[in-house]
Write a protein that holds these residues in place. Structure first.
Motif, PDB file in Angstrom:
ATOM      1  N   LYS A  33      -3.417   5.677   1.098  1.00  0.00           N
ATOM      2  CA  LYS A  33      -4.488   5.940   2.042  1.00  0.00           C
ATOM      3  C   LYS A  33      -5.261   7.185   1.598  1.00  0.00           C
ATOM      4  CE  LYS A  33      -2.005   3.982   5.985  1.00  0.00           C
ATOM      5  NZ  LYS A  33      -1.441   4.244   7.322  1.00  0.00           N
ATOM      6  N   PRO A  34      -6.575   7.085   1.441  1.00  0.00           N
ATOM      7  CA  PRO A  34      -7.361   8.268   1.081  1.00  0.00           C
ATOM      8  C   PRO A  34      -7.168   9.371   2.112  1.00  0.00           C
ATOM      9  CG  PRO A  34      -8.674   6.274   0.882  1.00  0.00           C
ATOM     10  CD  PRO A  34      -7.398   5.878   1.568  1.00  0.00           C
ATOM     11  N   HIS A  68     -12.630  17.551  -5.128  1.00  0.00           N
ATOM     12  CA  HIS A  68     -11.719  16.483  -5.536  1.00  0.00           C
ATOM     13  C   HIS A  68     -10.471  17.105  -6.161  1.00  0.00           C
ATOM     14  CE1 HIS A  68     -10.880  12.709  -8.133  1.00  0.00           C
ATOM     15  NE2 HIS A  68     -10.226  12.678  -6.993  1.00  0.00           N
ATOM     16  N   LEU A  69      -9.407  17.250  -5.356  1.00  0.00           N
ATOM     17  CA  LEU A  69      -8.162  17.895  -5.794  1.00  0.00           C
ATOM     18  C   LEU A  69      -6.971  17.015  -5.420  1.00  0.00           C
ATOM     19  CD1 LEU A  69      -8.999  21.505  -4.531  1.00  0.00           C
ATOM     20  CD2 LEU A  69      -9.196  20.655  -6.878  1.00  0.00           C
ATOM     21  N   HIS A 108      -4.941   9.686  -9.896  1.00  0.00           N
ATOM     22  CA  HIS A 108      -5.069   9.030  -8.600  1.00  0.00           C
ATOM     23  C   HIS A 108      -5.631   7.619  -8.723  1.00  0.00           C
ATOM     24  CE1 HIS A 108      -8.912  10.812  -9.538  1.00  0.00           C
ATOM     25  NE2 HIS A 108      -9.489  10.007  -8.668  1.00  0.00           N
ATOM     26  N   LEU A 109      -6.215   7.262  -9.876  1.00  0.00           N
ATOM     27  CA  LEU A 109      -6.756   5.923 -10.085  1.00  0.00           C
ATOM     28  C   LEU A 109      -5.782   5.018 -10.824  1.00  0.00           C
ATOM     29  CD1 LEU A 109     -10.443   6.749 -11.097  1.00  0.00           C
ATOM     30  CD2 LEU A 109      -9.524   6.162  -8.856  1.00  0.00           C
ATOM     31  N   SER A 110      -4.599   5.537 -11.185  1.00  0.00           N
ATOM     32  CA  SER A 110      -3.621   4.728 -11.897  1.00  0.00           C
ATOM     33  C   SER A 110      -3.043   3.658 -10.990  1.00  0.00           C
ATOM     34  CB  SER A 110      -2.477   5.603 -12.428  1.00  0.00           C
ATOM     35  OG  SER A 110      -2.950   6.527 -13.383  1.00  0.00           O
ATOM     36  N   ASP A 169      -8.234  13.563  -1.927  1.00  0.00           N
ATOM     37  CA  ASP A 169      -7.541  12.989  -3.081  1.00  0.00           C
ATOM     38  C   ASP A 169      -8.329  11.841  -3.699  1.00  0.00           C
ATOM     39  OD1 ASP A 169      -7.245  11.180  -1.058  1.00  0.00           O
ATOM     40  OD2 ASP A 169      -5.066  11.014  -1.192  1.00  0.00           O
ATOM     41  N   HIS A 170      -9.464  11.487  -3.105  1.00  0.00           N
ATOM     42  CA  HIS A 170     -10.386  10.503  -3.669  1.00  0.00           C
ATOM     43  C   HIS A 170     -11.800  11.089  -3.553  1.00  0.00           C
ATOM     44  CE1 HIS A 170      -6.978   7.825  -3.241  1.00  0.00           C
ATOM     45  NE2 HIS A 170      -7.615   6.897  -3.910  1.00  0.00           N
ATOM     46  N   PRO A 171     -12.692  10.765  -4.475  1.00  0.00           N
ATOM     47  CA  PRO A 171     -14.071  11.258  -4.342  1.00  0.00           C
ATOM     48  C   PRO A 171     -14.679  10.801  -3.021  1.00  0.00           C
ATOM     49  CG  PRO A 171     -13.701  10.339  -6.530  1.00  0.00           C
ATOM     50  CD  PRO A 171     -12.500   9.968  -5.702  1.00  0.00           C
TER      51      PRO A 171
END
Length: 220
Positions: free
Chosen positions: A146-147, A205-206, A129-131, A164-166
């Motif tokens: 969008k988170p 966080h999934l 998700h950080l790529s 999908d984001h911390p």
């Protein structure tokens, strides 16, 4: 060759142990029970350290396993989120191993660079998700996603959240009938009477599961 989905089952017990300072056993149990109700028992704080959290097999571990076919497929189904989490954890460990190896490698700059590149690739696999390749929900490549947070409710009460984001969340209930309440300031400056139904906690966080769920729901 045909493709079959084969499974087996084992009974497991979820065992959690936390450290609690209290005057007596009854008080310690009460504090733990309240922490579980508030969803803070897993926060692993200095005041309440998480000392054990694992699944242990119950029953006769020496019993013969029973395998059964639960489906036949033309193509393998997509792995579930639990498998993807295992794969991400393994990639994170490999990234750390490569990073440490690069740090202690002093003989060859090319080897160190290769190890750093491998660590970066494994890190991307562990945290997709950080790529930079993350796209938004409308499919436009390179745009900012969008988170998203998924809230699971039962009986009007939030039971669980995943994102999908911390991120962390705080649940406030405006239905204050017969309960202890507090006043909070709303975004427009007004005062609202609410009940704090849980402590501020982290959503699970999934990212893969949240993305898959959103696509599934919005596709119907």
């Amino acid at each position: 060759m045909k493709k079959f989905l084969v499974e087996y089952e084992l009974p497991y017990m979820h065992l959690v142990r936390v450290g609690i300072q209290a005057k007596n056993e009854e008080s310690a149990i009460s504090i733990a029970d309240q922490a579980f109700t508030d969803c803070t028992i897993w926060d692993n704080t200095p005041e309440m350290p998480l000392l054990y959290d694992d699944y242990e097999e119950t029953g006769d571990s020496g019993a013969v396993l029973e395998f059964k076919v639960v489906g036949e497929y033309q193509e393998w189904p997509e792995p579930e989120v639990c498998v993807k989490i295992i794969e991400r954890d393994a990639a994170a460990r490999r990234a750390c191993e490569h990073l440490i190896a690069a740090h202690v490698c002093s003989n060859s700059a090319s080897v160190r660079e290769a190890l750093l590149q491998s660590a970066l690739e494994e890190a991307h696999a562990a945290m997709p998700h950080l790529s930079g390749s993350t796209s938004s929900s409308n499919g436009t490549a390179g745009s900012e996603a969008k988170p998203t947070v998924v809230a699971w409710l039962e009986g009007g009460i939030v039971q669980w959240m995943a994102s999908d984001h911390p991120m962390r969340y705080l649940v406030l209930d405006a239905d204050t009938d017969g309960n202890d309440s507090m006043n909070v300031t709303m975004e427009n400056g007004s005062i609202a009477e609410v009940i704090r139904t849980s402590s501020t906690v982290l959503a699970d966080h999934l990212p893969e599961w949240v993305t898959k769920l959103v696509d599934e729901v919005e596709g119907q």
